[in-house]
Design a protein around this motif. Structure first.
Motif, mmCIF file in Angstrom:
data_model
loop_
_atom_site.group_PDB
_atom_site.id
_atom_site.type_symbol
_atom_site.label_atom_id
_atom_site.label_comp_id
_atom_site.label_asym_id
_atom_site.label_seq_id
_atom_site.Cartn_x
_atom_site.Cartn_y
_atom_site.Cartn_z
ATOM 1 N N MET A 30 7.189 8.112 23.973
ATOM 2 C CA MET A 30 7.082 6.688 23.714
ATOM 3 C C MET A 30 7.337 6.434 22.233
ATOM 4 O O MET A 30 6.785 7.108 21.371
ATOM 5 N N SER A 31 8.146 5.440 21.930
ATOM 6 C CA SER A 31 8.384 5.115 20.529
ATOM 7 C C SER A 31 7.330 4.113 20.056
ATOM 8 O O SER A 31 6.815 3.307 20.829
ATOM 9 N N ALA A 32 7.029 4.182 18.772
ATOM 10 C CA ALA A 32 6.019 3.305 18.192
ATOM 11 C C ALA A 32 6.554 1.879 18.095
ATOM 12 O O ALA A 32 7.742 1.678 17.840
ATOM 13 N N PRO A 33 5.705 0.873 18.288
ATOM 14 C CA PRO A 33 6.127 -0.503 18.066
ATOM 15 C C PRO A 33 6.524 -0.667 16.595
ATOM 16 O O PRO A 33 5.913 -0.065 15.712
ATOM 17 N N LEU A 34 7.547 -1.471 16.317
ATOM 18 C CA LEU A 34 7.987 -1.676 14.937
ATOM 19 C C LEU A 34 7.210 -2.800 14.279
ATOM 20 O O LEU A 34 6.841 -3.786 14.913
ATOM 21 N N ALA A 35 6.979 -2.646 12.968
ATOM 22 C CA ALA A 35 6.257 -3.652 12.196
ATOM 23 C C ALA A 35 6.683 -3.559 10.734
ATOM 24 O O ALA A 35 7.367 -2.622 10.341
ATOM 25 N N CYS A 36 6.284 -4.555 9.943
ATOM 26 C CA CYS A 36 6.543 -4.533 8.506
ATOM 27 C C CYS A 36 5.419 -5.282 7.795
ATOM 28 O O CYS A 36 4.740 -6.112 8.386
ATOM 29 N N LEU A 37 5.240 -4.957 6.530
ATOM 30 C CA LEU A 37 4.192 -5.601 5.743
ATOM 31 C C LEU A 37 4.571 -7.045 5.461
ATOM 32 O O LEU A 37 5.683 -7.325 5.021
ATOM 33 N N ASP A 38 3.667 -7.964 5.711
ATOM 34 C CA ASP A 38 3.850 -9.370 5.381
ATOM 35 C C ASP A 38 3.171 -9.685 4.058
ATOM 36 O O ASP A 38 3.745 -10.343 3.208
ATOM 37 N N HIS A 39 1.923 -9.216 3.899
ATOM 38 C CA HIS A 39 1.209 -9.483 2.651
ATOM 39 C C HIS A 39 0.056 -8.507 2.467
ATOM 40 O O HIS A 39 -0.401 -7.889 3.408
ATOM 41 N N ALA A 40 -0.363 -8.374 1.209
ATOM 42 C CA ALA A 40 -1.582 -7.655 0.862
ATOM 43 C C ALA A 40 -2.512 -8.678 0.213
ATOM 44 O O ALA A 40 -2.085 -9.437 -0.662
ATOM 45 N N ALA A 41 -3.758 -8.718 0.646
ATOM 46 C CA ALA A 41 -4.714 -9.719 0.183
ATOM 47 C C ALA A 41 -5.712 -9.103 -0.797
ATOM 48 O O ALA A 41 -6.203 -7.995 -0.559
ATOM 49 N N PHE A 42 -5.989 -9.849 -1.877
ATOM 50 C CA PHE A 42 -6.892 -9.373 -2.919
ATOM 51 C C PHE A 42 -7.867 -10.464 -3.329
ATOM 52 O O PHE A 42 -7.506 -11.633 -3.439
ATOM 53 N N HIS A 43 -9.116 -10.055 -3.572
ATOM 54 C CA HIS A 43 -10.144 -10.957 -4.084
ATOM 55 C C HIS A 43 -10.000 -11.043 -5.605
ATOM 56 O O HIS A 43 -9.855 -10.013 -6.274
ATOM 57 N N VAL A 44 -10.023 -12.264 -6.142
ATOM 58 C CA VAL A 44 -9.919 -12.477 -7.590
ATOM 59 C C VAL A 44 -10.944 -13.522 -8.016
ATOM 60 O O VAL A 44 -11.270 -14.430 -7.262
ATOM 61 N N ARG A 45 -11.458 -13.368 -9.231
ATOM 62 C CA ARG A 45 -12.426 -14.342 -9.744
ATOM 63 C C ARG A 45 -11.740 -15.650 -10.128
ATOM 64 O O ARG A 45 -12.219 -16.729 -9.806
ATOM 65 N N ASP A 46 -10.632 -15.566 -10.855
ATOM 66 C CA ASP A 46 -9.944 -16.742 -11.388
ATOM 67 C C ASP A 46 -8.591 -16.887 -10.698
ATOM 68 O O ASP A 46 -7.586 -16.350 -11.149
ATOM 69 N N ILE A 47 -8.580 -17.641 -9.621
ATOM 70 C CA ILE A 47 -7.359 -17.754 -8.824
ATOM 71 C C ILE A 47 -6.249 -18.466 -9.583
ATOM 72 O O ILE A 47 -5.077 -18.107 -9.472
ATOM 73 N N ALA A 48 -6.585 -19.473 -10.390
ATOM 74 C CA ALA A 48 -5.563 -20.200 -11.159
ATOM 75 C C ALA A 48 -4.836 -19.262 -12.120
ATOM 76 O O ALA A 48 -3.614 -19.332 -12.263
#
Length: 127
Positions: free
Chosen positions: A1-19
């Motif tokens: 069986m072949s693995a389902p294909l996927a790709c990275l959409d985003h990496a999420a990070f916590h930040v104190r000062d979003i601006a």
């Protein structure tokens, strides 16, 4: 069986000062805002062109815990969820497409639109 294909959409990070971080990624790397959650002058979250999600967390004192999750676009979402569960991933309270791996890594799996996974995976940014 072949693995389902996927790709990275985003990496999420916590930040104190979003601006600050929005301005940094915009001015230094050209990553403009594609979506905001909340007040545009003080958003709760921001998604940037280039695959970065920023999550405002004024209480964050890191560096441990800064990482939020990986957002992954899947060619076949149900098959990917089933394959992940076979490796011990478990759904979280956020829904069946939010999976926690045995070592604590959190994934947000999303269905592709059109033929996105094939198109994205056909591009080699280092070529």
């Amino acid at each position: 069986m072949s693995a389902p294909l996927a790709c990275l959409d985003h990496a999420a990070f916590h930040v104190r000062d979003i601006a600050f971080h929005i301005a940094f990624f915009r001015d230094v790397l050209g990553m403009t805002v594609t979506k905001l959650d909340g007040d545009p002058d003080d958003p709760k979250q921001a998604w940037l062109l280039g695959g970065i999600q920023l999550i405002r967390d004024a209480e964050f004192t890191g560096p441990e815990g800064r990482f939020g999750h990986l957002g992954i676009i899947c060619q076949d979402l149900p098959a990917t969820i089933a394959a992940a569960e076979a490796y011990g991933a478990v759904a979280t309270a956020k829904g069946p497409h939010w999976l926690l791996l045995p070592d604590g890594l959190l994934l947000e799996l999303m269905a592709q639109k059109g033929d996105a996974v094939r198109i994205i995976r056909s591009v080699d940014p280092r070529a």
